[in-house]
Design a protein around this motif. Structure first.
Motif, PDB file in Angstrom:
ATOM      1  N   ASP A   1       1.277   4.369  -2.201  1.00 57.24           N
ATOM      2  CA  ASP A   1       0.940   3.836  -3.525  1.00 57.24           C
ATOM      3  C   ASP A   1       0.687   4.927  -4.544  1.00 57.24           C
ATOM      4  O   ASP A   1      -0.137   4.769  -5.427  1.00 57.24           O
ATOM      5  CB  ASP A   1      -0.276   2.906  -3.432  1.00 57.24           C
ATOM      6  CG  ASP A   1      -1.427   3.539  -2.690  1.00 57.24           C
ATOM      7  OD1 ASP A   1      -1.289   4.700  -2.266  1.00 57.24           O
ATOM      8  OD2 ASP A   1      -2.462   2.876  -2.522  1.00 57.24           O
TER       9      ASP A   1
ATOM     10  N   GLN B   1       6.305   5.315  -5.805  1.00 57.20           N
ATOM     11  CA  GLN B   1       5.812   4.297  -4.895  1.00 57.20           C
ATOM     12  C   GLN B   1       6.975   3.685  -4.114  1.00 57.20           C
ATOM     13  O   GLN B   1       7.954   3.219  -4.697  1.00 57.20           O
ATOM     14  CB  GLN B   1       5.064   3.211  -5.666  1.00 57.20           C
ATOM     15  CG  GLN B   1       3.806   3.699  -6.361  1.00 57.20           C
ATOM     16  CD  GLN B   1       3.101   2.593  -7.113  1.00 57.20           C
ATOM     17  OE1 GLN B   1       3.712   1.597  -7.462  1.00 57.20           O
ATOM     18  NE2 GLN B   1       1.822   2.767  -7.366  1.00 57.20           N
TER      19      GLN B   1
ATOM     20  N   TRP C   1      -8.135   0.838  -2.772  1.00 66.01           N
ATOM     21  CA  TRP C   1      -6.987   1.582  -2.266  1.00 66.01           C
ATOM     22  C   TRP C   1      -6.818   1.295  -0.782  1.00 66.01           C
ATOM     23  O   TRP C   1      -7.068   2.146   0.056  1.00 66.01           O
ATOM     24  CB  TRP C   1      -7.202   3.079  -2.517  1.00 66.01           C
ATOM     25  CG  TRP C   1      -6.031   3.933  -2.173  1.00 66.01           C
ATOM     26  CD1 TRP C   1      -4.722   3.666  -2.368  1.00 66.01           C
ATOM     27  CD2 TRP C   1      -6.096   5.223  -1.557  1.00 66.01           C
ATOM     28  NE1 TRP C   1      -3.944   4.697  -1.918  1.00 66.01           N
ATOM     29  CE2 TRP C   1      -4.765   5.677  -1.423  1.00 66.01           C
ATOM     30  CE3 TRP C   1      -7.122   6.054  -1.129  1.00 66.01           C
ATOM     31  CZ2 TRP C   1      -4.450   6.919  -0.863  1.00 66.01           C
ATOM     32  CZ3 TRP C   1      -6.807   7.278  -0.581  1.00 66.01           C
ATOM     33  CH2 TRP C   1      -5.490   7.698  -0.448  1.00 66.01           C
TER      34      TRP C   1
ATOM     35  N   LYS D   1       7.557 -10.659 -15.039  1.00 70.52           N
ATOM     36  CA  LYS D   1       8.423 -10.339 -13.918  1.00 70.52           C
ATOM     37  C   LYS D   1       9.612 -11.275 -13.907  1.00 70.52           C
ATOM     38  O   LYS D   1       9.468 -12.480 -14.048  1.00 70.52           O
ATOM     39  CB  LYS D   1       7.646 -10.451 -12.605  1.00 70.52           C
ATOM     40  CG  LYS D   1       8.464 -10.116 -11.372  1.00 70.52           C
ATOM     41  CD  LYS D   1       7.620 -10.255 -10.115  1.00 70.52           C
ATOM     42  CE  LYS D   1       8.428  -9.934  -8.867  1.00 70.52           C
ATOM     43  NZ  LYS D   1       7.625 -10.129  -7.630  1.00 70.52           N
TER      44      LYS D   1
ATOM     45  N   GLY E   1     -11.206 -10.014 -11.449  1.00 70.18           N
ATOM     46  CA  GLY E   1     -10.822  -8.612 -11.358  1.00 70.18           C
ATOM     47  C   GLY E   1     -12.048  -7.750 -11.182  1.00 70.18           C
ATOM     48  O   GLY E   1     -13.192  -8.212 -11.281  1.00 70.18           O
TER      49      GLY E   1
ATOM     50  N   PRO F   1      -7.745  -2.292 -13.428  1.00 68.90           N
ATOM     51  CA  PRO F   1      -6.969  -3.386 -14.042  1.00 68.90           C
ATOM     52  C   PRO F   1      -5.721  -3.762 -13.267  1.00 68.90           C
ATOM     53  O   PRO F   1      -5.219  -4.878 -13.421  1.00 68.90           O
ATOM     54  CB  PRO F   1      -6.631  -2.829 -15.428  1.00 68.90           C
ATOM     55  CG  PRO F   1      -6.649  -1.343 -15.259  1.00 68.90           C
ATOM     56  CD  PRO F   1      -7.727  -1.065 -14.249  1.00 68.90           C
ATOM     57  N   SER F   2      -5.188  -2.863 -12.463  1.00 73.52           N
ATOM     58  CA  SER F   2      -3.934  -3.147 -11.766  1.00 73.52           C
ATOM     59  C   SER F   2      -4.136  -3.856 -10.436  1.00 73.52           C
ATOM     60  O   SER F   2      -3.158  -4.215  -9.785  1.00 73.52           O
ATOM     61  CB  SER F   2      -3.162  -1.842 -11.534  1.00 73.52           C
ATOM     62  OG  SER F   2      -3.910  -0.953 -10.718  1.00 73.52           O
ATOM     63  N   GLU F   3      -5.380  -4.066 -10.024  1.00 68.52           N
ATOM     64  CA  GLU F   3      -5.607  -4.705  -8.730  1.00 68.52           C
ATOM     65  C   GLU F   3      -5.283  -6.193  -8.798  1.00 68.52           C
ATOM     66  O   GLU F   3      -5.489  -6.865  -9.817  1.00 68.52           O
ATOM     67  CB  GLU F   3      -7.057  -4.522  -8.283  1.00 68.52           C
ATOM     68  CG  GLU F   3      -7.289  -5.015  -6.873  1.00 68.52           C
ATOM     69  CD  GLU F   3      -8.753  -4.956  -6.468  1.00 68.52           C
ATOM     70  OE1 GLU F   3      -9.033  -4.825  -5.284  1.00 68.52           O
ATOM     71  OE2 GLU F   3      -9.599  -5.047  -7.362  1.00 68.52           O
ATOM     72  N   THR F   4      -4.804  -6.719  -7.699  1.00 65.37           N
ATOM     73  CA  THR F   4      -4.506  -8.141  -7.609  1.00 65.37           C
ATOM     74  C   THR F   4      -5.781  -8.947  -7.821  1.00 65.37           C
ATOM     75  O   THR F   4      -6.832  -8.615  -7.255  1.00 65.37           O
ATOM     76  CB  THR F   4      -3.910  -8.468  -6.234  1.00 65.37           C
ATOM     77  OG1 THR F   4      -2.764  -7.635  -6.010  1.00 65.37           O
ATOM     78  CG2 THR F   4      -3.511  -9.923  -6.141  1.00 65.37           C
TER      79      THR F   4
END
Length: 1107
Positions: free
Chosen positions: A567, A571, A640, A791, A1030, A1035-1038
């Motif tokens: 990651d 990636q 992570w 997406k 969140g 901010p990028s975490e699911t």
């Protein structure tokens, strides 16, 4: 199976070999040969003689070893003599190598040693470029060094031809002396050598490397070893910061060295391009107070003997991690060990006998016991018995015989180095020791001594010992244990040859055996050295240390290949090797480490995770892979996780099951979840459970969320609810109700199916010429996308959530969309992305419609289906742990919004008997029952209702009371505890209902607590847990993280702050079963069911916006 040899040296320097196809030890043909040490490889054996020379024994083979010497004759044309060897001053030598830079006249070639002979005289190579030539072998060119060809042209001014002569190695099957380097400076006298490196390449027939150690502690590397040059060409010194006493090279890229101070050095950077490595890394000795005596390495194992003759195994060793991770004590008392082919282990015992480690396999590299090497000797057809003393055993010798299992193994980690203590072993009774066959033995130094000789056995000391044996014969049986029976030097067979040699060295590097080999002289029947054999003679107080009373301990390894999601940029998925290594602590607990080996920019690297630090193993959705994530407290805080993927579903399930079992074993968790467990589901549908400590809600002993250990329960659900009586209900994605039926074996597991819909959106924009079309603006979202529009998702490239799912329908327009649709399923808006509605207006320039396709998953789990009504929400009344209830109130909502009450639910009948319909004037979307039969619900339009007069006698209550919603907010989900009510609105805000009293249960007002909340669960102690949308700072975490509200109490029911825990794809949580009261402050907290490292209280790893 090819015939290979085991090599050994006795104390007098005599060299012996034992064939895997034979039964008898064979002495070297050269009776004058005396070696100090030998090191064997495939097809060869090296040795150090007492004259400090290096010797080589190449095994005989059908193909002879030939080497081709070649030189080039060069000529130039001149007008008078034609082509002649008179060259210009700037030309190459008349006789040179192919480059012309080095002179090589025919008379300059000499045989490297007396082990070679010429096969014939020099002759001209008649071929040019591999093709026959009629020019006598000459090749022509315009000048040196141009391209040569067999064709002579008008401008060909130079020519050359190649002369060839072969020499043959004639010393196969005998010991040949390696000549000293000339003119290079030879190394000082060597005291140790080691052969290895032949498996560093995938090429078959790869030549080995030879390393040596001088008596001054220098390290040398033998250059030029080749299949056609077995002796090598010269020695190269390798810089080492400290003086080395002994080293060992493995078949691969492992090289360990033993220092004079007892510590160890590891050579890093060994590769085909850099056979001597790049740097040294120091590793401490296994014993804190006892120095190392000997080291031996294999492909991925390292064994060490310390000066108290204890044997140690290095865990975690790999070409990616050559230093390993910790030491494990192995049973047995040995003078030296040697790791041979297939990582099999050979040893010279303290009694000077030879031993073999049985049970060594790739999955159990430490083996499980020692057996003697029982080869026949001389003209005697009887095998050499295990050496032991006649008469009463001394403490040192008895420990050597009886300590040959793993019953006294223990782990000493590099992270927590503590002195390793070994249990004492009681002496055998006098009557049992008399039954042992007398055998000669050479007494070794005391086990506790540190002045152990490094290099040679003192032959003068052995001679003195033989004299002492004759002088001590009249001292009686009491002194028999301290005498020597080596025979006389005048015997025709030599010292010790009548009863077998007294060994000092062994090398199995060329002996191809494994755990399944059937070797006649490696039969464990009746000769396996087990401490349990002495259990009957041990005193009662020492019997708990015997093998019959203790579990056998060893190192267990499971290896495999997975894919790892790297990651960081770039990636991508990377193929990696993984290994789970498990050992046993001295107190019987399992200790495991999970390794991930990968290569980055041609550099070998690794990751490792201590299993006792793993907090959750959870399947995840990643690019249609069979993927799962590994979390630890540190990885949870950093957001992570370690994400791995398997090739098949079975491989993923096998690894998940194996790792989960190891995690539970390390934490002492077994059996079904407790009644106080916290239940949760992920967005993938996996059911997770956490068995909490009694101090989970205690202010002084609050466990941080990132330290909580979650384990998976078989099944697939959308949400799950529980209470402290052990009742657990769940709802699938298709609305099917399930009830937990408790633990059971595989035969009692029931088939569970679930169906969910996958959605894609078709987007269009209006233009004046063609109307609505799929030709959008450059800044528009893709014309086929997900709901967010970020997406691109088409019907062709959209797959089920994971490979476990399979399609059960075709794509169809979905008309059941929030906001409504027109008759074709379209929703309209002024632009992307604004709120869509189901009717077209003059200002609507974009539209979309949702397509749905159903997929199905089938699993097996301890869940019983409750037909026939499909549900959308369910709630069980929470109660305290000491409560007793004949009927447990269960309220639910059907998929159409009807309110239902389940009758007959009890601990004996968790599924209940029937549904009771509760009348409403509109459909509901959320419902919850709290303490004292408080029932709260939310209608689909966001209105809040309270059900009055609910009691055990009147389970359905009488009427609904409307509760005002927060101003300009629409609530979507709520949860009721013992005395508090929390709710979540459509904007992910969390609200608290103020003013709840027994006389006024509807409360007085709503108070905003926090934002960033998707689900809330209030327990029977009014504890508050949520699923956060969140985590601040990531901010990028699911979306979907488990959070605990800190500071909740009778005087502070709203709490103070949030503690963020496991996250990234969590869907639902229920704490309504955790009803254990926190212990009083003056008492010590009760022991945890799932022990985990504690951190200081009030440490919060997150924050929330509080208004």
């Amino acid at each position: 199976m090819p015939v290979t040899l085991l090599w050994a040296v006795d104390v007098y320097g005599r060299v012996y070999s034992l064939s895997t196809a034979g039964q008898r030890w064979e002495r070297a043909d050269d009776l004058l040969l005396e070696l100090k040490r030998v090191t064997a490889g495939k097809g060869r054996c090296w040795g150090i003689g007492c004259d400090h020379h290096v010797y080589l024994n190449m095994m005989p083979s059908e193909a002879s070893i030939r080497y081709r010497e070649e030189t080039y004759e060069n000529q130039r044309w001149n007008p008078v003599d034609g082509f002649t060897d008179t060259l210009l001053p700037t030309d190459r030598w008349p006789w040179s190598d192919v480059t012309g830079m080095n002179p090589q006249p025919l008379h300059s070639f000499q045989l490297p040693s007396r082990s070679w002979e010429w096969e014939g005289d020099w002759f001209v190579d008649q071929s040019c470029g591999g093709e026959p030539s009629q020019t006598g072998g000459w090749e022509y060119a315009v000048d040196f060094p141009a391209n040569f060809s067999p064709d002579k042209k008008w401008n060909s001014c130079v020519r050359r031809r190649r002369w060839i002569r072969y020499r043959r190695y004639t010393a196969q099957g005998t010991w040949a002396k390696i000549p000293l380097d000339n003119p290079k400076k030879p190394p000082l006298p060597l005291c140790d050598i080691s052969c290895g490196g032949w498996e560093m390449s995938d090429q078959s027939g790869r030549y080995p490397y030879l390393w040596g150690v001088s008596q001054q502690g220098q390290v040398w590397f033998r250059e030029g070893i080749h299949p056609r040059v077995p002796e090598g060409s010269g020695w190269e010194e390798v810089e080492v910061p400290k003086e080395v006493a002994q080293l060992s090279a493995g078949p691969g890229d492992l090289l360990w060295a033993l220092l004079w101070d007892g510590n160890l050095f590891v050579r890093t950077g060994l590769s085909l391009d850099s056979p001597t490595g790049t740097s040294w890394a120091e590793v401490e000795s296994p014993g804190k107070e006892v120095e190392a005596l000997h080291v031996s390495v294999g492909v991925s194992v390292v064994w060490v003997v310390t000066k108290d003759y204890k044997v140690w195994f290095r865990r975690g060793v790999n070409s990616h991690n050559p230093c390993g991770s910790g030491w494990i004590s192995i049973g047995g008392e040995m003078l030296m060990v040697d790791v041979g082919l297939n990582d099999q282990v050979w040893a010279v015992g303290e009694d000077r006998g030879l031993y073999f480690r049985i049970g060594v396999t790739p999955s159990e590299p430490s083996g499980n016991g020692w057996i003697p090497v029982s080869g026949q000797w001389g003209n005697n057809k009887e095998v050499i018995p295990p050496r032991c003393f006649s008469g009463q055993l001394t403490e040192a010798s008895q420990a050597s015989v009886l300590s040959c299992t793993d019953s006294d193994s223990e782990l000493v980690s590099d992270r927590d180095r503590t002195a390793a203590s070994q249990p004492s072993i009681a002496e055998l009774p006098q009557q049992e020791s008399k039954e042992l066959l007398p055998a000669p033995i050479l007494l070794t130094p005391e086990a506790a001594g540190h002045d152990v000789p490094w290099m040679n056995v003192d032959l003068e000391g052995a001679e003195a010992a033989r004299s002492a044996q004759a002088a001590g014969a009249s001292l009686g049986d009491s002194s028999a244990a301290a005498t020597y029976a080596l025979g006389t030097l005048e015997d025709s067979q030599g010292v010790g040859e009548e009863d077998g040699p007294v060994w000092t060295w062994i090398s199995g590097g060329g002996c191809d055996v494994d755990g399944g080999s059937q070797i006649s002289w490696l039969s464990p029947t009746g000769t396996r050295l087990e401490r349990s054999a002495a259990a009957a003679g041990a005193p009662r107080g020492d019997q708990q240390e015997t093998a019959g009373e203790k579990q056998r301990k060893s190192v267990w390894v499971r290896k495999g290949m997975l894919r790892w999601w790297r990651d960081w940029k770039p990636q991508r998925w990377v193929d990696v090797g993984v290994a789970l290594e498990q050992s046993t602590r001295s107190d019987g607990r399992k200790d495991s480490i999970f390794f991930v080996y990968y290569t980055q920019y041609d550099e070998k690297k690794y990751l490792h995770v201590f299993i006792n630090e793993v907090t959750v193993l959870v399947p995840v959705l990643r690019d249609c892979h069979y993927a799962f994530a590994v979390y630890t407290p540190e990885r949870t805080k950093q957001r992570w996780p370690l994400v791995l993927a398997a090739q098949t579903e079975k491989d993923m399930e096998d690894w998940l099951s194996l790792l989960s079992d190891c995690c539970c074993e390390c934490r002492g968790i077994s059996g079904p979840p407790s009644r106080q467990a916290l239940w949760s589901t992920t967005s993938k549908g996996d059911v997770m459970v956490h068995d909490p400590a009694f101090s989970l809600e205690a202010a002084a002993h609050t466990m941080a969320c990132d330290l909580m250990f979650w384990r998976q329960v078989p099944g697939h659900l959308h949400c799950v609810e529980s209470n402290s009586l052990g009742l657990v209900w769940g709802i699938g994605w298709d609305g099917t109700a399930w009830v937990y039926s408790g633990p059971g074996d595989a035969a009692q597991m029931q088939q569970q199916t679930d169906v969910r819909s996958v959605h894609v959106y078709e987007n269009q924009r209006w233009n004046p010429m063609t109307g609505y079309t799929d030709k959008g603006l450059p800044t528009d979202r893709p014309m086929w996308s997900d709901e967010s529009g970020l997406k691109e998702c088409t019907k062709g490239n959209t797959h089920p959530p994971s490979p476990q799912w399979s399609w059960v329908s075709e794509w169809a327009v979905d008309f059941n969309v929030p906001g409504g649709t027109d008759k074709e399923g379209w929703q309209y808006a002024a632009d992307f992305p604004t709120t869509f509605h189901g009717h077209k207006t003059m200002k609507d320039f974009v539209r979309r419609r949702r397509w749905a396709r159903k997929c199905k998953i089938t699993v097996r789990g301890p869940w019983q289906q409750v037909p026939p009504i499909r549900l959308s929400d369910i709630s069980l009344m929470p109660c305290l742990a000491q409560s007793r209830m004949d009927q447990v109130p269960v309220w639910a909502l059907s998929d159409k919004g009807d309110v239902l009450c389940r009758l007959g639910v009890s601990q004996q009948n968790p599924a209940g008997s029937s549904w009771l319909h509760v009348g409403t004037d509109q459909p509901f979307k959320s419902i919850s029952i709290g303490g004292a039969n408080q029932v709260w619900a939310i209608a689909k339009d966001g209105a809040v209702f309270y059900r009055g007069s609910v009691s055990p006698q009147n389970p359905a209550g009488e009427c609904w009371y409307h509760i005002p919603s927060p101003l300009r907010q629409t609530l979507r989900q709520l949860s009721v505890g013992r005395t508090s009510v929390f709710a979540v609105d459509e904007n992910s805000n969390l609200w608290y209902r103020q003013g709840l009293t027994p006389s006024y249960p509807q409360g007085s007002a709503w108070e905003l607590i926090s934002n960033n909340v998707t689900k809330v669960s209030v327990g029977p102690l009014d504890q508050v847990w949520i699923i956060a949308d969140g985590v601040p700072g990531f901010p990028s975490e699911t979306p979907g993280a488990v959070c605990h509200r800190l500071g909740v109490g009778p005087m502070q029911p709203k709490g103070q702050s949030w503690d963020y825990g496991i996250g990234g794809g969590w869907e639902h949580i229920s704490v309504r079963g955790n009803s254990s009261e926190p212990p009083p402050a003056q008492r010590s907290p009760a022991p945890q069911q799932s022990p985990a490292p504690q951190r200081p209280p009030a440490q919060v790893n997150g924050s929330a916006v509080v208004v």
